[in-house]
Design an enzyme around this catalytic site. Sequence first.
Site, PDB file in Angstrom:
ATOM      1  N   ARG A   1      43.331 114.035 -28.664  1.00 17.12           N
ATOM      2  CA  ARG A   1      44.364 113.237 -29.326  1.00 17.12           C
ATOM      3  C   ARG A   1      45.463 114.159 -29.829  1.00 17.12           C
ATOM      4  O   ARG A   1      45.194 115.202 -30.434  1.00 17.12           O
ATOM      5  CB  ARG A   1      43.745 112.466 -30.487  1.00 17.12           C
ATOM      6  CG  ARG A   1      44.752 111.964 -31.506  1.00 17.12           C
ATOM      7  CD  ARG A   1      44.171 110.931 -32.452  1.00 17.12           C
ATOM      8  NE  ARG A   1      44.874 110.874 -33.727  1.00 17.12           N
ATOM      9  CZ  ARG A   1      46.110 110.415 -33.913  1.00 17.12           C
ATOM     10  NH1 ARG A   1      46.805 109.971 -32.883  1.00 17.12           N
ATOM     11  NH2 ARG A   1      46.661 110.408 -35.116  1.00 17.12           N
TER      12      ARG A   1
ATOM     13  N   GLY B   1      49.346 108.344 -29.734  1.00 13.36           N
ATOM     14  CA  GLY B   1      49.260 106.943 -30.093  1.00 13.36           C
ATOM     15  C   GLY B   1      50.370 106.114 -29.486  1.00 13.36           C
ATOM     16  O   GLY B   1      50.152 105.010 -28.989  1.00 13.36           O
TER      17      GLY B   1
ATOM     18  N   GLY C   1      48.611 113.593 -32.212  1.00 16.45           N
ATOM     19  CA  GLY C   1      49.258 112.604 -33.052  1.00 16.45           C
ATOM     20  C   GLY C   1      49.852 113.230 -34.290  1.00 16.45           C
ATOM     21  O   GLY C   1      50.066 114.443 -34.367  1.00 16.45           O
TER      22      GLY C   1
ATOM     23  N   GLU D   1      44.939 110.306 -41.313  1.00 17.29           N
ATOM     24  CA  GLU D   1      45.452 109.691 -40.093  1.00 17.29           C
ATOM     25  C   GLU D   1      44.589 108.465 -39.788  1.00 17.29           C
ATOM     26  O   GLU D   1      43.865 107.998 -40.655  1.00 17.29           O
ATOM     27  CB  GLU D   1      45.517 110.700 -38.945  1.00 17.29           C
ATOM     28  CG  GLU D   1      44.223 111.430 -38.646  1.00 17.29           C
ATOM     29  CD  GLU D   1      43.369 110.694 -37.644  1.00 17.29           C
ATOM     30  OE1 GLU D   1      43.738 110.630 -36.457  1.00 17.29           O
ATOM     31  OE2 GLU D   1      42.293 110.183 -38.054  1.00 17.29           O
ATOM     32  N   MET D   2      44.632 107.915 -38.564  1.00 18.58           N
ATOM     33  CA  MET D   2      43.978 106.632 -38.336  1.00 18.58           C
ATOM     34  C   MET D   2      43.138 106.540 -37.062  1.00 18.58           C
ATOM     35  O   MET D   2      42.628 105.466 -36.757  1.00 18.58           O
ATOM     36  CB  MET D   2      45.021 105.502 -38.304  1.00 18.58           C
ATOM     37  CG  MET D   2      45.776 105.331 -39.603  1.00 18.58           C
ATOM     38  SD  MET D   2      46.868 103.891 -39.599  1.00 18.58           S
ATOM     39  CE  MET D   2      45.668 102.558 -39.674  1.00 18.58           C
TER      40      MET D   2
ATOM     41  N   SER E   1      53.485 115.207 -40.231  1.00 20.02           N
ATOM     42  CA  SER E   1      54.806 114.586 -40.212  1.00 20.02           C
ATOM     43  C   SER E   1      55.301 114.209 -41.602  1.00 20.02           C
ATOM     44  O   SER E   1      56.501 113.977 -41.795  1.00 20.02           O
ATOM     45  CB  SER E   1      54.785 113.340 -39.333  1.00 20.02           C
ATOM     46  OG  SER E   1      53.829 112.406 -39.829  1.00 20.02           O
ATOM     47  N   ASP E   2      54.375 114.130 -42.553  1.00 23.59           N
ATOM     48  CA  ASP E   2      54.772 113.779 -43.916  1.00 23.59           C
ATOM     49  C   ASP E   2      53.729 114.301 -44.891  1.00 23.59           C
ATOM     50  O   ASP E   2      52.627 114.693 -44.481  1.00 23.59           O
ATOM     51  CB  ASP E   2      54.932 112.263 -44.078  1.00 23.59           C
ATOM     52  CG  ASP E   2      53.659 111.511 -43.715  1.00 23.59           C
ATOM     53  OD1 ASP E   2      52.902 111.159 -44.627  1.00 23.59           O
ATOM     54  OD2 ASP E   2      53.416 111.274 -42.515  1.00 23.59           O
TER      55      ASP E   2
END
Length: 260
Positions: A102, A35, A104, A203-204, A227-228
């Site tokens: 992707r 991203g 990310g 995610e997005m 990541s979190d």
Amino acid sequence: MTATERPDATAPAPVGTPHIAAAPGDFAPLVLMPGDPRRARRIAETFLDDARLVTDVRGILGYTGSHRGVPMSVLASGMGIPSVSIYATELFRHYGVRRIVRVGTAGALPVSVAVRDVVIASAAHTDSSVSRLLVNGVTLSLAASYGSLRAAVDAADAVEREASDDSPGGAVHIGPVFSSDHFYLDRPDVLDALERRGTLAVEMEAAGLYAVAAAEGGEALAVLTVSDHVRTGEALSAGDRETCFDRAVRIAASALLADG
């Protein structure tokens, strides 16, 4: 391995698409898609051989080089389904790209998925309308391309075997993710219901990428670093994100190279 600018920075950019200033043939058929534009540059500088900048429209950076002797590109997607849909469509439709993976980050949902783990997204649920727009009256199932998915799983096994005991990477999970249009979604009931139905992370972008691949006849996959954690609030530092991100890039690149 270094990423270089165009030889003549004063020359006019070649005619491309409304969002990409690359010339025909500037992109390889295989594309890694983070991203963040800065992450695209980092991949080009540290992961690709002889990478050169091929587009920088609106600050979205794209590079082409090679990996293991095979031409490979990296292009940032920006954030969210609309942005990734624009760039993926133009790559498939105008540049002959065959496969996009992707790479990310995502937020974990169940306690079985930990920060630093990798999630390979076999499918993407979404609260976006993208799954209902392509075929009138039908809500499409947005799924990864099977060949890419299988290759990523095989690559993950190999990466785990090669990892040292002090490697910062965690486990690899395969399953659905939730691609949300809302970064600050305050609907715990939605996340609870998704978790009960086996959703691994939030995610997005994955749903948008999978929808475009289905529409354009391309192949797509998302390989995500956790990541979190949505439940615990644990999050990686900026430095840890970069270290753990490299593992996902290796898996993603192996998936791109699956059939040469």
